[in-house]
Design a protein around this motif. Structure first.
Motif, PDB file in Angstrom:
ATOM      1  N   SER A  84     -14.921   8.181 -18.547  1.00  0.00           N
ATOM      2  CA  SER A  84     -15.118   8.280 -19.754  1.00  0.00           C
ATOM      3  C   SER A  84     -16.224   9.337 -20.047  1.00  0.00           C
ATOM      4  N   GLY A  97     -12.263  13.200 -18.900  1.00  0.00           N
ATOM      5  CA  GLY A  97     -11.956  12.073 -17.753  1.00  0.00           C
ATOM      6  C   GLY A  97     -12.544  12.695 -16.435  1.00  0.00           C
ATOM      7  N   MET A 125      -5.344   8.675 -19.049  1.00  0.00           N
ATOM      8  CA  MET A 125      -6.203   9.749 -19.764  1.00  0.00           C
ATOM      9  C   MET A 125      -5.572  10.255 -20.941  1.00  0.00           C
ATOM     10  N   LYS A 128      -5.752   7.697 -23.829  1.00  0.00           N
ATOM     11  CA  LYS A 128      -7.056   7.531 -23.948  1.00  0.00           C
ATOM     12  C   LYS A 128      -7.604   8.483 -24.691  1.00  0.00           C
ATOM     13  N   LEU A 130      -8.323  11.544 -23.730  1.00  0.00           N
ATOM     14  CA  LEU A 130      -9.080  12.504 -22.816  1.00  0.00           C
ATOM     15  C   LEU A 130      -8.378  13.754 -22.558  1.00  0.00           C
TER      16      LEU A 130
END
Length: 414
Positions: A84, A97, A125, A128, A130
């Protein structure tokens, strides 16, 4: 499966099981990395690494990153790592990412293990938040099939000792500092905040910057007459060659000061070799411009979430009440497949996924091309002329106005 096995498996295929790695897998993780990237313990010993250092050198990955792998029975067969991180996208800091450690033991190749791991980490990703991913490719065609595209180049240059620039008068001076110098880190941080494409280096990124590096590496900083750091060189000298890992400067004064410092090694070296990540050749800046420069693709990127990326993107202009439809194809991320409406109103950008029924201001392209376009690696006109984008010709003018002209700078490796 043993009753004692408490692991959570994302996928099971016969004796193959996919799961996240943890600290108990450190030995297998490290062994696969060393095998795949052909780094032997003997070679590491030769550069000063001790056995315990080798074993734990990659421990931060398992602690600070998402590591996913396929296990054959109890043996790690294939894996992928996601960091990250943060990246400067046209002067806007965006979550990113960073993909690394993509590898498989040769006896397990041809089973689609990496392909399935890629699908899972793209989904990871996305969850999350990203919106974009970067990686250093071992195979450009392979990653292109996964939606990644080249977004920056590395220009390697060689300057003969006789071509070194003459001393240019500056008021400051160069000082050698420690590898973890705060001034060194501050110069890069300021530089990264000003340069599109640059990685925002946190502790993990700096660890990766130095991992497996030559112990002879030196950092030299240029300070102005007020002792303010304005640039740096990371280099080493071997076999009469001055090797530049990275040169960063915030002002022309710092650039001249750093080249003065390099030229001061005239009696010790026969040439200077280095890498330039600016996307622009250096020859123009030399009095003797007949230096050697070669260009090669360097880093690849992939937009993971089209909607959030276009929403966050710092467009060069914000045309009032204008709308544009990006019709995107993405074979690995269903949430990116479709028509995305971008509009501007009272200085605000809005991006939303809409039904594929629009017929005006439509730009059709795949996820690879969209990434190269938005990163500024290739201009809209170039992509249109090479049939990478399908749209009405009048839209070229709008795209050229909307997308900033800065080329990406990315010098890191992970």
């Amino acid at each position: 499966m043993s009753d004692k096995d408490t692991h959570t498996y994302l996928e099971i295929n016969g004796d193959f099981r996919m799961r996240e790695l943890d600290h108990n897998d450190l030995e297998q993780f490290n062994a696969l990395l060393q095998y795949a990237f052909q780094v032997t313990s003997y070679e590491l010993f030769q550069t000063g690494w001790e056995q315990e250092e080798i074993k734990y050198a990659k421990r931060p990955i398992l602690e600070d990153a998402y590591v996913l792998g396929w296990f054959y029975k109890e043996n790690l067969a294939s894996m992928i790592v996601v960091y990250s991180m943060q990246i400067n996208i046209q002067d806007n800091i965006m979550a990113m990412g960073g993909i690394t450690g993509v590898t498989t033991y040769p006896e397990y190749t041809g089973r689609g293990l990496i392909h399935s791991l890629m699908r899972y980490v793209i989904d990871y990703m996305h969850k999350k938040k990203l919106p974009i991913s970067f990686l250093y490719p071992y195979s450009i065609p392979f990653y292109r099939k996964m939606g990644w595209e080249i977004v920056s180049d590395k220009l390697t240059f060689t300057v003969k000792d006789t071509q070194l620039p003459k001393a240019f008068p500056v008021r400051g001076m160069v000082e050698r500092v420690s590898l973890d110098s705060e001034d060194f880190h501050n110069v890069y941080s300021y530089f990264a905040m000003q340069h599109h494409g640059a990685l925002i280096r946190d502790r993990l990124a700096w660890d990766e910057y130095w991992r497996w590096e030559n112990d002879d590496m030196i950092v030299a900083l240029y300070y102005n007459e007020e002792h303010k750091p304005l640039g740096y060189l990371v280099y080493y000298i071997a076999n009469e060659i001055f090797h530049i890992k990275e040169m960063v400067y915030l002002t022309s004064e710092a650039r001249h000061g750093l080249w003065n410092y390099i030229s001061a090694h005239f009696s010790m070296i026969t040439q200077v070799r280095g890498d330039n990540y600016s996307g622009e050749p250096m020859a123009y800046l030399f009095e003797d411009s007949e230096i050697e420069e070669t260009i090669a693709p360097y880093i690849m990127a992939r937009i993971v979430d089209v909607e959030s990326f276009l929403q966050e993107y710092p467009w060069q202009i914000q045309p009032e009440d204008f709308k544009i439809h990006f019709r995107v194809t993405d074979g690995l991320a269903s949430w990116n497949q479709g028509d995305f409406l971008v509009s501007w109103h009272e200085g605000e950008t809005t991006c939303e996924r809409v039904e594929d029924n629009q017929s005006i201001n439509v730009v059709e392209l795949d996820i690879n091309t969209l990434t190269a376009l938005m990163m500024g690696y290739k201009r809209p006109t170039y992509l249109y002329d090479h049939e990478k984008i399908s749209m009405e010709y009048y839209m070229l003018t709008w795209l050229e106005r909307l997308i900033p002209v800065k080329k990406p700078y990315f010098s890191d490796y992970f």
